[in-house]
Design a protein around this motif. Structure first.
Motif, short mmCIF file in Angstrom:
data_model
loop_
_atom_site.label_atom_id
_atom_site.label_comp_id
_atom_site.label_asym_id
_atom_site.label_seq_id
_atom_site.Cartn_x
_atom_site.Cartn_y
_atom_site.Cartn_z
N PRO A 91 -41.27 33.34 27.99
CA PRO A 91 -40.22 32.74 28.81
C PRO A 91 -40.76 32.37 30.19
CG PRO A 91 -39.43 34.73 27.71
CD PRO A 91 -40.91 34.67 27.49
N VAL A 92 -40.32 31.23 30.69
CA VAL A 92 -40.77 30.77 32.00
C VAL A 92 -40.49 31.81 33.07
CG1 VAL A 92 -40.27 29.08 33.80
CG2 VAL A 92 -40.63 28.32 31.45
N THR A 93 -39.33 32.47 32.98
CA THR A 93 -38.96 33.47 34.01
C THR A 93 -39.92 34.64 34.04
OG1 THR A 93 -37.43 34.43 32.37
CG2 THR A 93 -36.51 32.86 33.96
N ASP A 94 -40.53 34.99 32.88
CA ASP A 94 -41.48 36.10 32.86
C ASP A 94 -42.81 35.73 33.51
OD1 ASP A 94 -39.55 37.47 31.51
OD2 ASP A 94 -40.58 37.51 29.58
N LEU A 95 -43.14 34.44 33.51
CA LEU A 95 -44.41 34.00 34.08
C LEU A 95 -44.33 33.80 35.58
CD1 LEU A 95 -45.44 31.38 31.36
CD2 LEU A 95 -46.44 33.64 31.71
N LEU A 96 -43.12 33.60 36.10
CA LEU A 96 -42.97 33.30 37.54
C LEU A 96 -42.88 34.58 38.35
CD1 LEU A 96 -40.50 30.29 37.33
CD2 LEU A 96 -42.95 30.25 37.84
N ASP A 97 -43.89 35.45 38.18
CA ASP A 97 -43.96 36.64 39.01
C ASP A 97 -44.85 36.36 40.21
OD1 ASP A 97 -46.48 36.58 37.90
OD2 ASP A 97 -46.12 38.24 36.51
N GLU A 98 -45.25 37.39 40.90
CA GLU A 98 -46.02 37.18 42.13
C GLU A 98 -47.38 36.55 41.86
OE1 GLU A 98 -47.74 39.78 45.92
OE2 GLU A 98 -46.44 40.71 44.42
N ALA A 99 -48.03 36.91 40.75
CA ALA A 99 -49.39 36.42 40.49
C ALA A 99 -49.39 35.09 39.73
CB ALA A 99 -50.17 37.46 39.69
N VAL A 100 -48.36 34.80 38.94
CA VAL A 100 -48.32 33.63 38.05
C VAL A 100 -49.64 33.56 37.27
CG1 VAL A 100 -47.62 31.22 37.87
CG2 VAL A 100 -47.05 32.50 39.93
N ASP A 101 -50.00 34.68 36.67
CA ASP A 101 -51.23 34.76 35.88
C ASP A 101 -50.95 34.19 34.49
OD1 ASP A 101 -53.54 35.37 34.54
OD2 ASP A 101 -53.65 37.45 35.24
N LEU A 102 -51.67 33.13 34.12
CA LEU A 102 -51.46 32.46 32.84
C LEU A 102 -52.54 32.80 31.82
CD1 LEU A 102 -50.53 28.92 34.24
CD2 LEU A 102 -48.99 30.80 33.67
N THR A 103 -53.31 33.84 32.05
CA THR A 103 -54.36 34.24 31.11
C THR A 103 -53.74 34.72 29.81
OG1 THR A 103 -55.74 34.94 32.98
CG2 THR A 103 -56.36 35.72 30.79
N PRO A 104 -54.00 34.05 28.69
CA PRO A 104 -53.29 34.39 27.45
C PRO A 104 -53.45 35.84 27.02
CG PRO A 104 -54.31 32.24 27.23
CD PRO A 104 -54.81 32.82 28.53
N ALA A 105 -54.66 36.38 27.03
CA ALA A 105 -54.88 37.73 26.48
C ALA A 105 -54.01 38.77 27.18
CB ALA A 105 -56.35 38.10 26.60
N ARG A 106 -53.86 38.65 28.50
CA ARG A 106 -53.08 39.67 29.25
C ARG A 106 -51.61 39.59 28.90
NH1 ARG A 106 -56.20 37.92 34.65
NH2 ARG A 106 -58.20 38.90 34.18
N ARG A 107 -51.09 38.39 28.79
CA ARG A 107 -49.66 38.23 28.50
C ARG A 107 -49.35 38.54 27.03
NH1 ARG A 107 -46.56 37.75 33.19
NH2 ARG A 107 -47.63 36.40 34.69
N ILE A 108 -50.22 38.11 26.11
CA ILE A 108 -49.96 38.30 24.68
C ILE A 108 -50.00 39.77 24.32
CG2 ILE A 108 -50.90 37.87 22.38
CD1 ILE A 108 -51.82 35.14 23.44
N ARG A 109 -50.90 40.50 24.93
CA ARG A 109 -51.03 41.92 24.62
C ARG A 109 -49.73 42.66 24.88
NH1 ARG A 109 -54.89 43.08 28.03
NH2 ARG A 109 -56.47 42.15 26.68
#
Length: 699
Positions: free
Chosen positions: A425-443
């Motif tokens: 979800p877009v809202t989950d990505l719009l945190d302070e870091a906006v880190d889009l690295t797949p491995a970190r988010r998918i895990r």
């Protein structure tokens, strides 16, 4: 000629040439240059190599290299010869073969008229001047086109141009990666964009992939005139029916296509270039998502590509992984996510493209449509294996496309693939870091999607598969008793493939554009319309020893495609990083398949040559290295490969040995894949809480 020229002439490494200089007092003395970079007399070097039996067959490509080296201003001449290659390739066979025999004055008249006609379409060639001294190189390049084909002649010219470009941060996009990037442009109905732009096109590999996939309008720009000219020639050779416009210049500072909107953009931006024009472009209208910081040139390229898209158009860019997480770029990343311009981020394994030591990312972007609602999710895909393995492009393609296509078809309902992909979800990505690295988010996201019972059943099935493949491997590796030769290795007479072709012992076929010679005989006719259902054998299929994975619909239109027959010997043509060529005999189930690009097919007369004997010696590492040509793209010159001259009965004994080695290697690959699959699944289950360790809860 330099030491590098000698290594190419002899088919050896630079280190071998250095050893010759040190160890052989009769090695020719330098005729010029400097102490650190000496040059040598060509005739003296050729005589020395010939006396030692180190001088390979004098091919048209070798003669072209020599002609360029001995001509003043050879790099500039190599650039000016590129449109000549295309002009010759477009002629009828008879007209083309008559050109090298023309007198110098007639040859120069033809070339000057050709240059005048095509100068506008080839960057860096508008001021070409062909003096009488250029007649020798002109005749050499035309003979190379006649004998080896226009693509081979272009490769030789590219070798020389690469040495003089002086470009940094610009790398070739490997063809498998270019094909994957192009496939990501296909919409949910299977339609491919009509017009495609590459603003950093290099020699045109991404645009060539787009043309193969169905694009009919190609636009390219590159800062180096030599690269842009190569792209113009290569694209016109591979896609003669496509509208092609290639220009030179810095796309960020001096956009040659200002005001152009296209259906799609493909781009592999220059890597690590900090002087990209930050100070000059601070108020540029392209920065709709924020002014890129000086240390974020890739985000400038992202917005440049978006600015050239029509609403709803898609772009795919190859990006360094740091762009997904660097603090300086988080505001622009947030705006791209918020506005729906970023649709997917895919992480690739190390070695997928230069620089090889890092795992690059693919960014899939889409120009927001003001009339449509912004999407609520972004697809993140981790296509990098958990352990270092040989690149398997078929697996990478399958991993990426098997999640991208269902996500594209149902973005709201897509649930992801545990451990591989997640629709964040877009809202989950719009945190302070906006880190889009797949491995970190998918895990994090995948832990909620794991189903314990299903994972346990899948683990059991994979264990059974691993046991079967391990049993096969043990059986094939049981006998390791190989008798030694006498005190010294065997020494046998050899013949080149060129000699065997002339003697009728085999024929050579190769997928090539219409009119290009593909065998030891006349060129193949232009192919008829194809149904798209016949399977096609790809170079990756041969390298991975798997069944044909392509179809004729995946292959470029207007290309003559040979059909594979029983006992044909298949050899991969291109040499990738850290790997040599692979050869094997066609399997029974591959009979009737089309031969895909970058594969060489040898059809032996089995009364004279055993197929597995031929496959084993053709792929010998020292044989392939001696026949390798090219600099940026290294390919095997099949006519320079050598084969021992042995009685058929002895060939068959060697053939049986090579076949057993092939079966051993194939079994090891199957076992390796099975082990990787089961360990990855179990790791995901254990770390996600869906599986328990063995003996958990027992006393």
């Amino acid at each position: 000629m330099t030491a590098a020229d000698i290594s190419r002439l002899a088919g050896v490494t630079r280190a071998t040439v250095s050893n010759w200089r040190r160890r052989h007092p009769d090695f020719p003395a330098p005729a010029g240059g400097t102490d650190t970079s000496p040059t040598y007399d060509l005739d003296a070097v050729r005589a020395w190599l010939s006396a030692r039996g180190q001088l390979p067959e004098d091919t048209p490509a070798d003669r072209l290299r020599t002609a360029l080296r001995t001509h003043p201003g050879d790099a500039e001449l190599a650039l000016h010869l590129l449109p000549v290659v295309l002009a010759a390739a477009r002629l009828d066979r008879g007209e083309r073969e008559a050109l090298p025999a023309l007198r110098d004055d007639a040859l120069l008249r033809w070339v000057r008229s050709t240059a005048d006609d095509g100068a506008k379409g080839f960057p860096g060639t508008a001021d070409a001047v062909y003096t009488p001294e250029a007649a020798g190189p002109l005749r050499a390049v035309l003979q190379c086109v006649v004998t080896d084909g226009a693509e081979a002649a272009t490769d030789v010219l590219a070798e020389r141009l690469l040495e003089d470009t002086g470009g940094t941060g610009t790398y070739l996009t490997p063809r498998p990666l270019a094909d994957l990037m192009a496939r990501l442009l296909t919409d949910s109905t299977g339609a491919f964009p009509v017009s495609v732009l590459d603003p950093a096109c290099g020699t045109g590999s991404l645009l060539a992939a787009a043309a193969s996939a169905g694009a009919t309008e190609l636009h390219g720009q590159d800062i180096l005139a030599a690269q842009a000219a190569q792209a113009a020639v290569r694209l016109r050779l591979s896609a003669p029916e496509t509208a092609i416009t290639v220009r030179t210049g810095d796309s960020l500072r001096s956009d040659a296509f200002k005001g152009l909107t296209t259906d799609a953009v493909l781009c592999n931006p220059p890597y690590g270039v900090r002087d990209w024009g930050h100070d000059d472009l601070a108020y540029d209208q392209r920065w709709a998502y924020g002014v890129p910081p000086k240390g974020e040139p890739e985000l400038a390229w992202v917005q440049h590509c978006l600015a050239h898209l029509a609403p709803g158009g898609r772009a795919v860019l190859l990006m360094p992984p740091a762009v997904a997480e660097r603090t300086a770029g988080r505001r622009i990343r947030a705006q791209l996510v918020r506005d729906g311009a970023l649709r997917a981020v895919v992480s690739l394994p190390q070695g997928a493209a230069t620089p090889l030591h890092i795992g690059l990312h693919l960014w899939v972007l889409e120009r927001p449509d003001s009339q449509a609602e912004a999407p609520g999710t972004i697809l993140l895909v981790d296509a990098a294996p958990s352990e270092n393995r040989d690149l398997d492009w078929a697996t990478i393609d399958n991993t990426v496309l098997s999640v991208w296509r269902p996500y594209l078809a149902d973005q709201d309902g897509y649930t992801g693939a545990p451990g591989i992909a997640a629709a964040m979800p877009v809202t989950d990505l719009l945190d302070e870091a906006v880190d889009l690295t797949p491995a970190r988010r998918i895990r994090t996201a995948s832990q909620q999607a794991l189903r314990p019972a299903l994972l346990a059943r899948q683990a059991s099935e994979l264990y059974d598969q691993l046991h079967r493949t391990a049993t096969d491997l043990v059986g094939l590796s049981a006998d390791g008793d190989w008798p030694p030769a006498d005190d010294r290795p065997r020494d046998w007479r050899t013949a080149t493939v060129s000699d065997l072709l002339r003697g009728g012992a085999l024929s050579l076929l190769h997928t090539a554009p219409p009119g290009r010679r593909t065998r030891s005989g006349p060129p193949q006719p232009r192919p008829e319309a194809r149904s798209g259902t016949r399977p096609a054998l790809t170079a990756a299929d041969v390298f991975e020893n798997r069944p044909a994975s392509g179809t004729e619909a995946d292959l470029p239109a207007g290309i003559a495609l040979p059909l594979v027959q029983a006992s044909d010997v298949l050899l991969t043509e291109l040499l990738g990083v850290g790997r040599t060529a692979v050869a094997r005999v066609a399997e029974p189930g591959e009979t009737g398949c089309f031969l895909g690009p970058h594969l060489l097919l040898f059809r032996p007369d089995q009364r004279r040559l055993d197929p597995w004997f031929l496959a084993g010696f053709l792929a010998a590492e020292q044989n392939v290295n001696a026949a390798a040509t090219g600099t940026s793209i290294i390919r095997v010159d099949p006519r320079r490969l050598r084969v021992p001259l042995l009685p058929l009965a002895e060939q068959q004994r060697y053939g049986a040995a090579f076949r057993s080695l092939h079966e051993l290697r194939a079994a090891a690959r199957r076992a390796d894949r099975a082990a990787e699959d089961v360990t990855r699944l179990l790791s995901t289950g254990l770390t996600g809480g869906a599986l328990l360790p063995r003996g958990h809860g027992s006393a």
